[in-house]
Motif scaffolding. Structure first.
Motif, mmCIF file in Angstrom:
data_model
loop_
_atom_site.group_PDB
_atom_site.id
_atom_site.type_symbol
_atom_site.label_atom_id
_atom_site.label_comp_id
_atom_site.label_asym_id
_atom_site.label_seq_id
_atom_site.Cartn_x
_atom_site.Cartn_y
_atom_site.Cartn_z
ATOM 1 N N ILE A 143 -3.407 5.141 -36.862
ATOM 2 C CA ILE A 143 -2.511 4.003 -35.843
ATOM 3 C C ILE A 143 -3.788 3.280 -34.645
ATOM 4 C CG2 ILE A 143 -0.483 2.621 -34.903
ATOM 5 C CD1 ILE A 143 0.819 4.473 -36.305
ATOM 6 N N VAL A 144 -4.063 4.221 -33.737
ATOM 7 C CA VAL A 144 -4.820 4.137 -32.567
ATOM 8 C C VAL A 144 -6.208 4.171 -33.020
ATOM 9 C CG1 VAL A 144 -5.298 4.672 -30.242
ATOM 10 C CG2 VAL A 144 -3.386 4.949 -30.744
ATOM 11 N N GLY A 145 -6.403 4.972 -34.256
ATOM 12 C CA GLY A 145 -7.909 5.391 -34.170
ATOM 13 C C GLY A 145 -8.254 3.505 -35.148
ATOM 14 N N GLU A 146 -7.474 3.569 -36.416
ATOM 15 C CA GLU A 146 -7.673 2.756 -36.775
ATOM 16 C C GLU A 146 -8.068 1.051 -36.135
ATOM 17 O OE1 GLU A 146 -4.761 2.253 -39.456
ATOM 18 O OE2 GLU A 146 -5.281 3.893 -41.342
ATOM 19 N N ARG A 147 -7.017 1.132 -34.451
ATOM 20 C CA ARG A 147 -7.077 -0.190 -34.249
ATOM 21 C C ARG A 147 -8.723 0.239 -33.241
ATOM 22 N NH1 ARG A 147 -5.697 -1.515 -28.866
ATOM 23 N NH2 ARG A 147 -5.874 0.495 -28.331
ATOM 24 N N VAL A 148 -8.886 1.453 -32.739
ATOM 25 C CA VAL A 148 -10.236 0.902 -31.961
ATOM 26 C C VAL A 148 -11.667 0.896 -33.174
ATOM 27 C CG1 VAL A 148 -11.741 2.724 -30.510
ATOM 28 C CG2 VAL A 148 -9.392 2.381 -30.373
ATOM 29 N N GLY A 149 -11.646 0.790 -34.328
ATOM 30 C CA GLY A 149 -11.777 0.893 -35.527
ATOM 31 C C GLY A 149 -12.260 -0.561 -35.868
ATOM 32 N N GLU A 164 -7.044 4.921 -18.220
ATOM 33 C CA GLU A 164 -8.723 3.675 -18.370
ATOM 34 C C GLU A 164 -8.590 5.637 -19.351
ATOM 35 O OE1 GLU A 164 -8.458 5.042 -15.269
ATOM 36 O OE2 GLU A 164 -8.435 2.767 -14.326
ATOM 37 N N GLN A 165 -7.781 6.382 -19.481
ATOM 38 C CA GLN A 165 -8.553 7.420 -20.076
ATOM 39 C C GLN A 165 -7.673 8.039 -21.611
ATOM 40 O OE1 GLN A 165 -9.075 11.084 -19.004
ATOM 41 N NE2 GLN A 165 -11.668 10.122 -17.628
ATOM 42 N N MET A 166 -6.104 7.129 -21.076
ATOM 43 C CA MET A 166 -4.673 7.245 -21.939
ATOM 44 C C MET A 166 -5.258 7.026 -23.887
ATOM 45 S SD MET A 166 -2.317 8.285 -21.577
ATOM 46 C CE MET A 166 -1.558 8.247 -19.787
ATOM 47 N N GLU A 167 -5.946 5.871 -23.852
ATOM 48 C CA GLU A 167 -5.944 6.200 -25.295
ATOM 49 C C GLU A 167 -6.916 6.754 -25.794
ATOM 50 O OE1 GLU A 167 -7.773 2.313 -28.545
ATOM 51 O OE2 GLU A 167 -7.941 2.371 -25.724
ATOM 52 N N ARG A 168 -7.735 7.824 -25.593
ATOM 53 C CA ARG A 168 -8.255 8.998 -26.242
ATOM 54 C C ARG A 168 -7.320 10.139 -26.025
ATOM 55 N NH1 ARG A 168 -12.025 11.790 -22.388
ATOM 56 N NH2 ARG A 168 -13.226 10.143 -22.247
ATOM 57 N N VAL A 169 -6.490 10.104 -25.382
ATOM 58 C CA VAL A 169 -5.058 11.111 -25.399
ATOM 59 C C VAL A 169 -4.220 10.107 -26.660
ATOM 60 C CG1 VAL A 169 -2.199 11.993 -24.610
ATOM 61 C CG2 VAL A 169 -4.752 11.680 -23.305
ATOM 62 N N TRP A 170 -4.697 9.188 -27.448
ATOM 63 C CA TRP A 170 -3.576 8.994 -28.565
ATOM 64 C C TRP A 170 -4.332 9.226 -29.867
ATOM 65 C CZ3 TRP A 170 1.606 8.458 -28.215
ATOM 66 C CH2 TRP A 170 2.381 7.758 -26.919
ATOM 67 N N ARG A 171 -5.369 9.047 -29.294
ATOM 68 C CA ARG A 171 -6.540 9.373 -30.162
ATOM 69 C C ARG A 171 -6.399 10.694 -30.929
ATOM 70 N NH1 ARG A 171 -10.629 5.495 -28.239
ATOM 71 N NH2 ARG A 171 -11.524 7.906 -27.340
ATOM 72 N N MET A 172 -6.219 11.508 -29.824
ATOM 73 C CA MET A 172 -6.303 13.306 -29.978
ATOM 74 C C MET A 172 -5.135 13.906 -30.480
ATOM 75 S SD MET A 172 -8.171 14.561 -26.890
ATOM 76 C CE MET A 172 -8.222 16.012 -27.154
ATOM 77 N N HIS A 173 -3.961 12.540 -30.684
ATOM 78 C CA HIS A 173 -2.544 13.014 -31.435
ATOM 79 C C HIS A 173 -2.207 13.546 -32.739
ATOM 80 C CE1 HIS A 173 1.996 12.939 -31.881
ATOM 81 N NE2 HIS A 173 1.767 13.756 -30.856
ATOM 82 N N TRP A 174 -1.892 14.390 -33.549
ATOM 83 C CA TRP A 174 -2.434 14.215 -34.552
ATOM 84 C C TRP A 174 -1.562 13.233 -35.459
ATOM 85 C CZ3 TRP A 174 2.284 14.874 -38.037
ATOM 86 C CH2 TRP A 174 3.235 14.256 -38.075
ATOM 87 N N PHE A 175 -0.462 12.685 -34.913
ATOM 88 C CA PHE A 175 0.365 11.462 -35.829
ATOM 89 C C PHE A 175 -0.867 10.033 -35.824
ATOM 90 C CE2 PHE A 175 3.266 8.118 -36.148
ATOM 91 C CZ PHE A 175 3.104 8.204 -37.286
ATOM 92 N N TRP A 176 -1.001 9.723 -33.829
ATOM 93 C CA TRP A 176 -0.919 8.513 -33.843
ATOM 94 C C TRP A 176 -2.388 8.329 -33.569
ATOM 95 C CZ3 TRP A 176 3.458 5.950 -33.042
ATOM 96 C CH2 TRP A 176 4.333 6.722 -32.440
ATOM 97 N N ARG A 177 -2.875 9.345 -34.365
ATOM 98 C CA ARG A 177 -4.577 9.045 -34.311
ATOM 99 C C ARG A 177 -4.716 8.278 -35.182
ATOM 100 N NH1 ARG A 177 -7.080 15.093 -35.474
ATOM 101 N NH2 ARG A 177 -5.739 15.451 -37.364
#
Length: 208
Positions: free
Chosen positions: A185-191, A170-183
């Motif tokens: 991509i993941v941040g845009e998708r979450v937005g 359940e918290q895996m998406e937060r790990v990707w949002r905190m990464h310097w590169f993947w955030r």
């Protein structure tokens, strides 16, 4: 008699490397939740890289054109092949199946795992079918070729793979949002998902 001794040597080498691979895999099962995925992948990748370079250098220096190698160097090659197998056995071997099962969201886990299995078996087939022809053409250079891939894989883990140890799904998406590169991509998708949910709420309010 010579042919029988060669067959016995090949069988013994296969048994030794098989035992090393199985043992190292069990070691990975014991320590993976203590030391983490990234550390095992980095150490295993570095171990495989060094082994490939040493084996390739030894083969290139000793074989030459006469195709023979001294007994001491032969034992050294076997030892570093076992070191390579051990490095693969406690890192990229089992973790190549474990990490994809952890990083996919529940909605796409079945599809992601299916793609992972298919790609894994596809490249296993490609490596198995291409190794002997490449060995005939590259000779000792084949070890440097695969060593280069080990270096690339290790660099990819160092730069792009976050640690997933003890992280719930359940918290895996937060790990990707905190990464310097993947955030990025993941941040845009979450937005986009948040905007779409807000848009649907506005439409429901207007309908009522």
């Amino acid at each position: 008699m010579t042919r029988m001794s060669e067959s016995a040597s090949l069988l013994a080498s296969a048994i030794v490397t098989g035992v090393v691979g199985i043992t190292s895999t069990f070691i990975s099962m014991v320590v993976v939740d203590r030391v983490g995925r990234r550390l095992l992948l980095l150490l295993g990748g570095f171990q495989m890289l060094i082994s490939q370079v040493i084996v390739g250098s030894t083969m290139a220096a000793q074989l030459g054109d006469h195709g023979g190698i001294a007994k001491g160097y032969a034992f050294m090659v076997i030892i570093f092949v076992c070191i390579f197998v051990a490095g693969f056995g406690w890192s990229w071997g089992p973790l190549g199946w474990l990490i994809p099962s952890e990083i996919f969201p529940l909605e796409i886990r079945s599809a992601g795992q299916s793609i992972n299995v298919a790609v894994n078996f596809l490249f296993t087939f490609i490596v198995a079918q291409s190794f002997l022809p490449m060995l005939c053409h590259f000779k000792a250079g084949i070890f440097f070729f695969y060593g280069g891939w080990a270096a690339a894989m290790t660099g990819f883990v160092y730069l792009f793979l976050p640690e997933t140890k003890n992280v719930p799904i359940e918290q895996m998406e937060r790990v990707w949002r905190m990464h310097w590169f993947w955030r990025r991509i993941v941040g845009e998708r979450v937005g986009m998902q948040t905007s779409w949910k807000e848009h649907k709420i506005v439409i429901k309010v207007q309908d009522t």
